[in-house]
Write an enzyme that holds these catalytic residues in place. Structure first.
Site, PDB file in Angstrom:
ATOM      1  N   GLU A   1       6.205  30.497  28.570  1.00 46.22           N
ATOM      2  CA  GLU A   1       6.853  31.130  29.721  1.00 46.22           C
ATOM      3  C   GLU A   1       8.350  30.827  29.748  1.00 46.22           C
ATOM      4  OE1 GLU A   1       5.649  33.319  31.441  1.00 46.22           O
ATOM      5  OE2 GLU A   1       3.496  33.127  31.173  1.00 46.22           O
TER       6      GLU A   1
ATOM      7  N   THR B   1      13.719  37.138  27.837  1.00 50.50           N
ATOM      8  CA  THR B   1      13.689  37.272  26.383  1.00 50.50           C
ATOM      9  C   THR B   1      12.459  38.074  25.978  1.00 50.50           C
ATOM     10  OG1 THR B   1      14.692  35.076  26.279  1.00 50.50           O
ATOM     11  CG2 THR B   1      13.842  35.980  24.227  1.00 50.50           C
TER      12      THR B   1
ATOM     13  N   LEU C   1      17.864  31.655  20.250  1.00 48.78           N
ATOM     14  CA  LEU C   1      17.093  32.200  21.368  1.00 48.78           C
ATOM     15  C   LEU C   1      17.966  32.494  22.584  1.00 48.78           C
ATOM     16  CD1 LEU C   1      13.593  30.659  22.207  1.00 48.78           C
ATOM     17  CD2 LEU C   1      14.228  33.035  21.835  1.00 48.78           C
ATOM     18  N   GLY C   2      19.082  31.765  22.720  1.00 48.86           N
ATOM     19  CA  GLY C   2      19.953  31.985  23.863  1.00 48.86           C
ATOM     20  C   GLY C   2      19.520  31.209  25.097  1.00 48.86           C
ATOM     21  N   TYR C   3      20.370  31.251  26.109  1.00 49.90           N
ATOM     22  CA  TYR C   3      20.110  30.509  27.358  1.00 49.90           C
ATOM     23  C   TYR C   3      19.636  29.102  27.035  1.00 49.90           C
ATOM     24  CZ  TYR C   3      20.621  34.768  30.106  1.00 49.90           C
ATOM     25  OH  TYR C   3      21.096  35.899  30.707  1.00 49.90           O
TER      26      TYR C   3
ATOM     27  N   TYR D   1       8.886  31.625  39.314  1.00 46.41           N
ATOM     28  CA  TYR D   1       8.108  32.421  38.364  1.00 46.41           C
ATOM     29  C   TYR D   1       7.254  31.531  37.457  1.00 46.41           C
ATOM     30  CZ  TYR D   1       6.670  34.696  34.214  1.00 46.41           C
ATOM     31  OH  TYR D   1       5.874  35.118  33.197  1.00 46.41           O
TER      32      TYR D   1
ATOM     33  N   ASP E   1       7.987  38.647  38.229  1.00 45.35           N
ATOM     34  CA  ASP E   1       9.080  38.811  37.259  1.00 45.35           C
ATOM     35  C   ASP E   1       9.575  40.244  37.341  1.00 45.35           C
ATOM     36  OD1 ASP E   1       7.030  40.237  36.121  1.00 45.35           O
ATOM     37  OD2 ASP E   1       7.644  39.749  34.084  1.00 45.35           O
TER      38      ASP E   1
ATOM     39  N   CYS F   1       3.625  57.485  32.174  1.00 42.86           N
ATOM     40  CA  CYS F   1       2.745  57.596  33.337  1.00 42.86           C
ATOM     41  C   CYS F   1       1.390  58.202  32.958  1.00 42.86           C
ATOM     42  CB  CYS F   1       3.412  58.421  34.427  1.00 42.86           C
ATOM     43  SG  CYS F   1       4.937  57.671  35.073  1.00 42.86           S
TER      44      CYS F   1
ATOM     45  N   CYS G   1       0.348  56.040  42.525  1.00 41.79           N
ATOM     46  CA  CYS G   1       1.746  55.590  42.489  1.00 41.79           C
ATOM     47  C   CYS G   1       2.611  56.569  43.271  1.00 41.79           C
ATOM     48  CB  CYS G   1       2.227  55.494  41.048  1.00 41.79           C
ATOM     49  SG  CYS G   1       3.968  55.049  40.882  1.00 41.79           S
TER      50      CYS G   1
END
Length: 371
Positions: A47, A53, A90-92, A130, A148, A207, A216
DNA sequence: CACCCGTGGAG
DNA sequence: TCTCCAAGGGT
């Protein structure tokens, strides 16, 4: 009271909604490496990697991570450089640093296991609303919606919600809390994420393949593309940057970025922003003098690469450099290292620097670099 | 609450 | 080439 027993989503009963979703999930859910697993450590790290990502990006990182760090104690024992090296690309990167800190806290305070106490888990660094809901629902069967981007987009369309940002988040959270099935909360969350990733996509949603399109509101009114309402975006400024590859015999100088802020804890080539009216060459000489107290001369121009970060972009100029002063040479330590080119793969570098690597290799420094 | 924090893929 | 944005969290 009767409404509480049979909650509704607009004109759709919650029971029908969840049964259709779970039936779709049981037929068409993606076969992902963490799917079907209920181990808190493995679900948790998946997670964290998946935050902002894409699944396809995460897959190889997830696999390598579990080989390198099979358990929390492996993470807790590792040096930060090893953690960041496994995260490189991966970043962050703060995600990795916070996960590392959390694992060390678990070894110290929780007997080495992910705490099954919900509040204790929620308080760990890097565990937000989250991740808390995702791990608790998947591993401990808590009926918590893991809100999310997928869940917000799906619910904004089903209920034609015009809110966005935190208002949309609160509405989705409150609505799904009364709807999520208590017998399969983890499957519900993962089914919603699968639906958002493969059917109810941001652009051109399919859809015709959606198990709940018949209820919906956005689809019924033919306005699926109006939901969720986009949020304001700030323009992304562009910044010229210049760095030097400073050679001493066959070694070059790298430095570690400060722990907080952009690319915290990663290594890089010394340099900085090109100021107005300044040439990139002048920038390297000035920055190296200011930050390392080292006088250098520009030798060869290596090349220029472009790179985009999350909130600005750069043009990165690189130059081979040599000393013009023998004094005040930075020593090997936690912030500076003299390394051979062959050692560079042992250190975590940002993507922008990696773009320079082939240019440096194909443009070896002059042999007479020394004074 | 607005802003900061990476990277890569899609269109 | 450019824009959007993806299983968010911390401050």
């Amino acid at each position: 009271m009767e409404n509480d027993a049979t909650p509704r989503l607009g004109n759709l009963s919650a029971a029908r909604f969840t049964s259709q979703l779970l039936a779709w999930n049981d037929r068409l859910s993606r076969n992902l490496p963490w799917r079907g697993d209920r181990d808190p450590y493995r679900i948790w790290i998946s997670e964290v990697m998946l935050q902002q990502t894409r699944v396809e990006t995460v897959k190889p990182y997830y696999s390598r991570w579990l080989q390198r760090f099979p358990s929390i104690s492996h993470v807790a024992r590792a040096a930060e450089d090893e953690i960041l090296k496994a995260w490189e690309g991966l970043g962050y990167y703060r995600r990795a640093r916070l996960f590392h800190q959390a694992c060390k806290q678990i070894i110290r305070d929780h007997h080495g296991a992910v705490p099954d106490n919900p509040e204790a888990f929620r308080q760990l660094p890097g565990v937000g609303p989250y991740t808390y809901a995702a791990v608790r629902s998947i591993c401990f069967h808590d009926p918590l919606p893991a809100v999310d981007g997928n869940l917000k987009r799906i619910m904004a369309r089903i209920l034609a919600l015009s809110a966005n940002g935190s208002a949309l988040h609160r509405t989705v959270e409150r609505t799904l809390a009364t709807v999520i099935p208590v017998h399969r909360p983890g499957d519900f969350n993962q089914a919603m994420m699968d639906l958002g990733a493969t059917v109810c996509t941001p652009r051109d949603p399919r859809c015709g393949e959606c198990p709940i399109s018949d209820s919906c509101q956005a689809h019924f009114s033919g306005q699926v593309d109006l939901y969720p309402r986009p949020t304001k975006r700030k323009p992304r400024p562009h910044v010229p940057v210049a760095v030097g590859i400073i050679w001493r015999d066959s070694q070059l100088l790298i430095r570690r970025r400060p722990p907080e802020g952009l690319l915290g804890g990663l290594w890089e080539f010394p340099g900085g922003k090109v100021e107005p009216g300044e040439s990139p060459e002048q920038t390297v000489v000035r920055e190296v003098q200011e930050e390392l107290g080292l006088k250098v001369q520009i030798m060869d121009r290596i090349g220029t690469v472009r790179h985009a970060y999350s909130h600005f972009s750069i043009t990165l100029h690189a130059f081979h450099c040599k000393y013009t002063d023998r004094g005040a040479i930075p020593q090997n330590g936690s912030d500076y290292r003299w390394i051979s080119w062959d050692e560079i793969s042992h250190f975590p570098f940002p993507k922008a620097n990696h773009k320079l690597f082939p240019l440096i290799e194909g443009n070896a420094p002059p042999r007479d670099q020394q004074l």
